[in-house]
Write a protein that holds these residues in place. Structure first.
Motif, PDB file in Angstrom:
ATOM      1  N   PHE A 171       8.681  19.051  -0.023  1.00 47.11           N
ATOM      2  CA  PHE A 171       7.718  17.946  -0.046  1.00 47.11           C
ATOM      3  C   PHE A 171       7.928  17.086  -1.288  1.00 47.11           C
ATOM      4  O   PHE A 171       7.934  15.853  -1.208  1.00 47.11           O
ATOM      5  CB  PHE A 171       6.275  18.479  -0.020  1.00 47.11           C
ATOM      6  N   GLU A 172       8.121  17.719  -2.431  1.00 44.41           N
ATOM      7  CA  GLU A 172       8.296  16.981  -3.684  1.00 44.41           C
ATOM      8  C   GLU A 172       9.586  16.161  -3.679  1.00 44.41           C
ATOM      9  O   GLU A 172       9.604  15.026  -4.157  1.00 44.41           O
ATOM     10  CB  GLU A 172       8.258  17.939  -4.876  1.00 44.41           C
ATOM     11  N   VAL A 173      10.657  16.713  -3.121  1.00 39.88           N
ATOM     12  CA  VAL A 173      11.916  15.961  -3.057  1.00 39.88           C
ATOM     13  C   VAL A 173      11.778  14.794  -2.086  1.00 39.88           C
ATOM     14  O   VAL A 173      12.223  13.677  -2.385  1.00 39.88           O
ATOM     15  CB  VAL A 173      13.100  16.882  -2.678  1.00 39.88           C
ATOM     16  N   VAL A 174      11.140  15.020  -0.937  1.00 40.11           N
ATOM     17  CA  VAL A 174      10.918  13.933   0.027  1.00 40.11           C
ATOM     18  C   VAL A 174      10.115  12.816  -0.634  1.00 40.11           C
ATOM     19  O   VAL A 174      10.461  11.632  -0.513  1.00 40.11           O
ATOM     20  CB  VAL A 174      10.207  14.445   1.302  1.00 40.11           C
ATOM     21  N   GLU A 175       9.083  13.175  -1.346  1.00 41.19           N
ATOM     22  CA  GLU A 175       8.243  12.172  -2.002  1.00 41.19           C
ATOM     23  C   GLU A 175       9.028  11.421  -3.076  1.00 41.19           C
ATOM     24  O   GLU A 175       8.918  10.202  -3.209  1.00 41.19           O
ATOM     25  CB  GLU A 175       7.000  12.845  -2.598  1.00 41.19           C
ATOM     26  N   TYR A 176       9.852  12.128  -3.841  1.00 39.17           N
ATOM     27  CA  TYR A 176      10.682  11.490  -4.860  1.00 39.17           C
ATOM     28  C   TYR A 176      11.652  10.492  -4.216  1.00 39.17           C
ATOM     29  O   TYR A 176      11.815   9.370  -4.704  1.00 39.17           O
ATOM     30  CB  TYR A 176      11.454  12.541  -5.656  1.00 39.17           C
ATOM     31  N   VAL A 177      12.287  10.902  -3.120  1.00 38.76           N
ATOM     32  CA  VAL A 177      13.230  10.026  -2.419  1.00 38.76           C
ATOM     33  C   VAL A 177      12.494   8.790  -1.888  1.00 38.76           C
ATOM     34  O   VAL A 177      12.968   7.656  -2.020  1.00 38.76           O
ATOM     35  CB  VAL A 177      13.948  10.790  -1.287  1.00 38.76           C
ATOM     36  N   ARG A 178      11.321   8.998  -1.305  1.00 43.66           N
ATOM     37  CA  ARG A 178      10.532   7.890  -0.756  1.00 43.66           C
ATOM     38  C   ARG A 178      10.180   6.876  -1.850  1.00 43.66           C
ATOM     39  O   ARG A 178      10.416   5.672  -1.697  1.00 43.66           O
ATOM     40  CB  ARG A 178       9.259   8.462  -0.112  1.00 43.66           C
ATOM     41  N   VAL A 179       9.665   7.352  -2.959  1.00 46.81           N
ATOM     42  CA  VAL A 179       9.260   6.466  -4.057  1.00 46.81           C
ATOM     43  C   VAL A 179      10.491   5.792  -4.683  1.00 46.81           C
ATOM     44  O   VAL A 179      10.467   4.600  -5.006  1.00 46.81           O
ATOM     45  CB  VAL A 179       8.438   7.255  -5.107  1.00 46.81           C
ATOM     46  N   SER A 180      11.589   6.530  -4.809  1.00 49.58           N
ATOM     47  CA  SER A 180      12.812   5.961  -5.389  1.00 49.58           C
ATOM     48  C   SER A 180      13.393   4.868  -4.496  1.00 49.58           C
ATOM     49  O   SER A 180      13.899   3.858  -4.993  1.00 49.58           O
ATOM     50  CB  SER A 180      13.848   7.060  -5.623  1.00 49.58           C
ATOM     51  N   ALA A 181      13.328   5.066  -3.183  1.00 49.72           N
ATOM     52  CA  ALA A 181      13.817   4.033  -2.254  1.00 49.72           C
ATOM     53  C   ALA A 181      12.980   2.771  -2.398  1.00 49.72           C
ATOM     54  O   ALA A 181      13.516   1.651  -2.413  1.00 49.72           O
ATOM     55  CB  ALA A 181      13.776   4.548  -0.820  1.00 49.72           C
ATOM     56  N   MET A 182      11.668   2.923  -2.536  1.00 52.52           N
ATOM     57  CA  MET A 182      10.799   1.752  -2.739  1.00 52.52           C
ATOM     58  C   MET A 182      11.120   1.081  -4.073  1.00 52.52           C
ATOM     59  O   MET A 182      11.131  -0.150  -4.163  1.00 52.52           O
ATOM     60  CB  MET A 182       9.320   2.155  -2.679  1.00 52.52           C
ATOM     61  N   ASP A 195       0.799  -1.225   0.000  1.00 55.13           N
ATOM     62  CA  ASP A 195       0.000   0.000   0.000  1.00 55.13           C
ATOM     63  C   ASP A 195       0.835   1.279   0.000  1.00 55.13           C
ATOM     64  O   ASP A 195       0.309   2.362   0.247  1.00 55.13           O
ATOM     65  CB  ASP A 195      -0.957   0.008   1.188  1.00 55.13           C
ATOM     66  N   PHE A 196       2.127   1.161  -0.271  1.00 53.04           N
ATOM     67  CA  PHE A 196       3.024   2.321  -0.337  1.00 53.04           C
ATOM     68  C   PHE A 196       3.035   3.125   0.965  1.00 53.04           C
ATOM     69  O   PHE A 196       3.143   4.334   0.953  1.00 53.04           O
ATOM     70  CB  PHE A 196       2.675   3.237  -1.524  1.00 53.04           C
ATOM     71  N   SER A 197       2.920   2.431   2.099  1.00 49.39           N
ATOM     72  CA  SER A 197       2.883   3.109   3.395  1.00 49.39           C
ATOM     73  C   SER A 197       4.264   3.504   3.905  1.00 49.39           C
ATOM     74  O   SER A 197       4.371   4.121   4.954  1.00 49.39           O
ATOM     75  CB  SER A 197       2.202   2.217   4.429  1.00 49.39           C
ATOM     76  N   PHE A 198       5.306   3.165   3.166  1.00 54.93           N
ATOM     77  CA  PHE A 198       6.663   3.479   3.588  1.00 54.93           C
ATOM     78  C   PHE A 198       6.806   4.977   3.844  1.00 54.93           C
ATOM     79  O   PHE A 198       6.396   5.804   3.029  1.00 54.93           O
ATOM     80  CB  PHE A 198       7.663   3.028   2.514  1.00 54.93           C
TER      81      PHE A 198
END
Length: 189
Positions: free
Chosen positions: A157-168, A83-86
């Motif tokens: 916020f956009e960079v945090v989200e990019y990092v989060r999705v890239s780590a996944m 569910d992309f909860s990371f």
């Protein structure tokens, strides 16, 4: 305040009490890099890596190991969820923007270190993973102060989200779930 923000405050305070010059963000980044680079989920390699890189090779106290084990287990669980909860372990959104930006840089630097410990061959990586790693290297070098304001909040916020999705993405492509590890043949030397 979400669990990762509580973890950030609690773990960073405990690390400071033990004179360890690292934040919870940097350590979770290290975990995610190791896992995204292919370290098996049940591996305890992270204990020695954290001691080596943030505590000059000295053993960690029981309190620190317990806190970091909880963070590690929670991070693994989130990465396995569909569910992309990371969530990145960063300061609360009420913290000053530069404190949150610095924590993000520490997270990315930890990720790059952890990834490099477990993955040195990028030839079989997708272009998306290669691009994410190049972007992470650029992010890790950023050091400009950010001004307060909606524009900068949105950019962070956009960079945090990019990092989060890239780590996944890295974990989903190169990480090893328990099922994958069991299906791989064991080699005997």
């Amino acid at each position: 305040m979400n669990t990762q923000q509580q973890n950030y405050e609690q773990i960073t305070a405990a690390l400071q009490r033990d004179n360890i010059l690292a934040s919870a963000a940097e350590i979770q980044g290290l975990f995610c890099g190791m896992l995204g680079g292919g370290m098996p989920l049940e591996s305890q390699d992270w204990v020695d890596a954290v001691a080596d890189f943030v505590n000059q090779g000295e053993p960690l106290t029981k309190e620190i190991v317990q806190l970091l084990t909880e963070l590690y287990n929670e991070t693994c669980q989130q990465l396995l969820e569909s569910d992309f909860s990371f969530a990145l372990c960063l300061p609360d959104d009420a913290a000053p923007i530069n404190e949150r930006g610095q924590a993000l840089l520490e997270w990315v630097q930890g990720f790059m270190l952890g990834f490099g410990l477990h993955q040195d061959d990028l030839t079989n990586c997708s272009d998306d993973v290669k691009e994410a790693l190049e972007d992470f290297a650029d992010i890790a070098r950023m050091d400009e102060q950010m001004a307060e304001g909606e524009e900068f909040e949105q950019a962070l916020f956009e960079v945090v989200e990019y990092v989060r999705v890239s780590a996944m993405l890295c974990f989903n492509e190169l990480g090893k779930s328990p099922e994958e590890q069991q299906s791989q043949p064991k080699t005997v030397h």
